[in-house]
Enzyme design. Structure first.
Site, mmCIF file in Angstrom:
data_model
loop_
_atom_site.group_PDB
_atom_site.id
_atom_site.type_symbol
_atom_site.label_atom_id
_atom_site.label_comp_id
_atom_site.label_asym_id
_atom_site.label_seq_id
_atom_site.Cartn_x
_atom_site.Cartn_y
_atom_site.Cartn_z
ATOM 1 N N TYR A 98 -4.558 1.916 16.027
ATOM 2 C CA TYR A 98 -3.342 1.931 16.844
ATOM 3 C C TYR A 98 -3.634 1.805 18.342
ATOM 4 C CZ TYR A 98 -0.837 3.317 12.638
ATOM 5 O OH TYR A 98 -0.288 3.326 11.382
ATOM 6 N N HIS A 112 -2.537 10.932 0.620
ATOM 7 C CA HIS A 112 -2.057 10.724 1.982
ATOM 8 C C HIS A 112 -1.403 12.039 2.425
ATOM 9 C CE1 HIS A 112 -0.723 7.432 4.987
ATOM 10 N NE2 HIS A 112 -0.374 8.596 5.522
ATOM 11 N N GLU A 171 -7.125 8.510 6.062
ATOM 12 C CA GLU A 171 -7.434 9.196 7.316
ATOM 13 C C GLU A 171 -7.874 10.644 7.115
ATOM 14 O OE1 GLU A 171 -3.922 8.682 9.705
ATOM 15 O OE2 GLU A 171 -4.298 6.573 10.034
ATOM 16 N N GLU A 178 -3.695 -0.111 8.236
ATOM 17 C CA GLU A 178 -2.529 0.287 9.041
ATOM 18 C C GLU A 178 -2.673 -0.247 10.454
ATOM 19 O OE1 GLU A 178 -1.451 4.435 9.322
ATOM 20 O OE2 GLU A 178 -1.761 4.723 7.171
ATOM 21 N N ARG A 234 0.858 -1.185 0.000
ATOM 22 C CA ARG A 234 0.000 0.000 0.000
ATOM 23 C C ARG A 234 0.896 1.238 0.000
ATOM 24 N NH1 ARG A 234 -2.384 2.913 4.707
ATOM 25 N NH2 ARG A 234 -3.844 4.347 3.751
ATOM 26 N N ASN A 255 -7.702 1.825 9.938
ATOM 27 C CA ASN A 255 -6.404 1.998 10.607
ATOM 28 C C ASN A 255 -6.632 1.982 12.108
ATOM 29 O OD1 ASN A 255 -5.391 2.354 8.065
ATOM 30 N ND2 ASN A 255 -4.736 4.471 8.357
HETATM 31 O O1 IFM Z 1 2.596 7.613 10.047
HETATM 32 C C1 IFM Z 1 1.223 7.691 10.177
HETATM 33 C C2 IFM Z 1 0.547 7.503 8.850
HETATM 34 O O2 IFM Z 1 0.974 8.423 7.911
HETATM 35 C C3 IFM Z 1 -0.947 7.643 8.993
HETATM 36 N N1 IFM Z 1 -1.445 6.805 10.053
HETATM 37 C C4 IFM Z 1 -0.782 6.831 11.310
HETATM 38 C C5 IFM Z 1 0.710 6.634 11.124
HETATM 39 C C6 IFM Z 1 1.423 6.671 12.485
HETATM 40 O O3 IFM Z 1 1.211 7.894 13.093
#
Ligand code: IFM
Length: 488
Positions: free
Chosen positions: A315, A141, A186, A390, A97, A313
């Site tokens: 985290y 992006h 995002e 992600e 990606r 995505n």
């Molecule tokens: O590095 C970023 C990415 O560009 C977009 N999503 C979160 C990642 C980590 O912060």
């Protein structure tokens, strides 16, 4: 629950040490890939006709980025394309990606294509296909051509219209060779960090512009898919990547705090994109800022495109509560404080520091949040296939030079990945139509406001020499990608 009185649409159980299964087998057609983004890795900022983007301007503005870092050179991927393609192959990646830098294709965001820019991505796409790696292309992006920002950026409608034209250009150029098109990465960050908090380019702190940007990004998504469908010659997958928030609440009024953040953070995008409407409570919550009259007749129908796959995505989680208006207001939403708020209209909500463990970003590690997010999305959109586009972690890696070859023994990252992949597997086992997983990131890179101080890569990059060194996590991931089985 360890956080007392926790209220959420996505109930999360903290402290899930049991999310460490080995030997789990993923479906045979599950895709394992990795992800990057143009400005974070390419470098060559002033070469071959590339125009300036808002991130060039922002990163060259003193005080915006840790250590004054910029993406001018980054990982020098632009000049090391073949080496990086071979690296991906050596890691058994099934898909890659990447994002296309709009200002490489249209230096000012409008007008004819810059052939050198098209040629670069053409070489990348052909190199992937030659190595049996599926190209997953993100159109945006975050590197908006600066010339469009000068006309108002995402706060004005004409930027969305220009994005449709850009999509048509790249769709025509690459349209038989892309496996999955992702319109935006995002948009939450583009709108709220770019125009609300000021932590990201263009660095504005204007709540009304942030909400206008939300709508124009949504519109850009719809216009881009409409344009691509007209020009591509294969039968690709269409998608968008959203950073959806897993929001927990505590204290009196927790449900209202969660609702407000979910409206701004999630439903402002899933509403128009997947249901064809903005949530009524979002419009109500923000009515002191705007009347949303920039939403024109027909826009929602354009935005509401069927998606082959929704990119997710993930985290970490967020913990919110209603602020008492007296104590110092906590702001622990995981983003750099640049003065403004990324949550327009939610001034009564505060983000509370959560228990660790944390990654180097200060983000709490909570794999069960991923499982719960996928399940919640599956419940709300039962027929919507999904992909984790992600997931990954920044840690302070150290290079071990003691052996014959240098190595990075990043057991913390392997543990993070293992636990999140276990969470993903649990979601699949409960019926979620999850098609794949992309680790963020293939290699260490420019982490936006934090510059090069945060390393997310499974491959280490020595920024002095540009030498790439697969970390232990890369070798672990390569084994997973070749076997579909979580290594023990
Ligand atoms: O590095 C970023 C990415 O560009 C977009 N999503 C979160 C990642 C980590 O912060």
């Amino acid at each position: 629950m360890t956080q007392g009185n926790t209220v959420t649409g996505n109930t999360v159980t903290q402290g899930t040490s049991d999310y460490r299964d080995g030997g789990l087998v993923f479906p045979a057609d599950f895709t394992f890939g990795s992800a990057t983004a143009s400005y974070q890795i390419e470098g060559a900022a002033n070469e071959d006709g590339r125009g300036a983007s808002i991130w060039d301007t922002f990163s060259h503005t003193p005080g915006t980025i840790t250590n004054g870092d910029t993406g001018d050179v980054a990982d020098d991927h632009y000049h090391r394309l073949e080496e990086d393609l071979d690296l991906m192959k050596s890691l058994n990646l099934q898909a890659y990606r990447f994002s296309i830098a709009w200002p490489r294709i249209q230096p000012t965001g409008r007008g004819p294509a810059n052939q050198a820019g098209l040629d670069f991505y053409s070489r990348l796409i052909d190199g992937l296909i030659a190595r049996g790696i599926r190209p997953v292309a993100t159109l945006y992006h975050w590197d908006l051509p600066q010339a469009l920002e000068d006309e108002g950026g995402w706060a004005v409608r004409s930027t969305a219209e220009a994005f449709g034209d850009y999509a048509s250009i790249v769709g025509t150029a690459f349209g038989g060779r892309i496996h999955t098109w992702t319109t935006l990465n995002e948009p939450w960050c583009s709108a709220y960090l770019g125009y609300g908090s000021g932590a990201h380019a263009p660095g504005l702190t204007d709540p009304e512009k942030a909400l206008k940007a939300v709508h124009h990004l949504n519109l850009a998504h719809g216009l881009a898919i409409t344009a691509l469908r007209k020009v591509v010659t294969n039968d690709p997958q269409y998608s968008v990547t959203l950073n959806l928030h897993v929001v927990l609440g505590e204290g009196t009024g927790a449900a209202d705090a969660v609702r407000q953040i979910e409206a701004l953070g999630n439903r402002a995008f899933t509403g128009p994109m997947l249901k064809g409407a903005y949530p009524a409570d979002l419009l109500e919550d923000t009515k002191e800022i705007t009347d949303w009259s920039f939403v024109q007749g027909g826009d929602l129908a354009v935005i509401n495109q069927p998606l082959d796959v929704l990119g997710v995505n993930y985290y970490s989680t967020n913990l919110v509560r209603l602020w008492d208006g007296v104590s110092p207001r906590q702001n622990a939403d995981g983003h750099k404080d640049a003065g403004g708020s990324p949550w327009p209209g939610a001034s009564r909500v505060e983000f509370v520091q959560q228990p660790g463990p944390y990654t180097e970003m200060g983000w709490n590690i909570e794999p069960s949040g991923l499982e719960e997010l996928l399940l919640a999305l599956h419940t709300e959109f039962p027929n919507q296939p999904m992909m984790i586009t992600e997931n990954g972690a920044a840690f302070d890696d150290t290079v071990d030079d003691s052996g014959e070859h240098a190595a990075v023994h990043d057991l913390d990252r392997i543990d993070y990945l293992r636990r999140h992949l276990t969470a993903a597997h649990r979601a699949v086992a409960q019926g979620v139509d999850l098609r794949g997983y992309f680790v963020w990131s293939l290699m260490d890179n420019f982490e936006w406001g934090y510059g090069y101080t945060k390393r997310f890569g499974i491959v280490r990059v020595d920024y002095d020499t540009q030498v790439r060194l697969p970390k232990d996590s890369a070798l672990w991931y390569a084994e997973l990608a070749s076997s579909n089985r979580l290594p023990d």
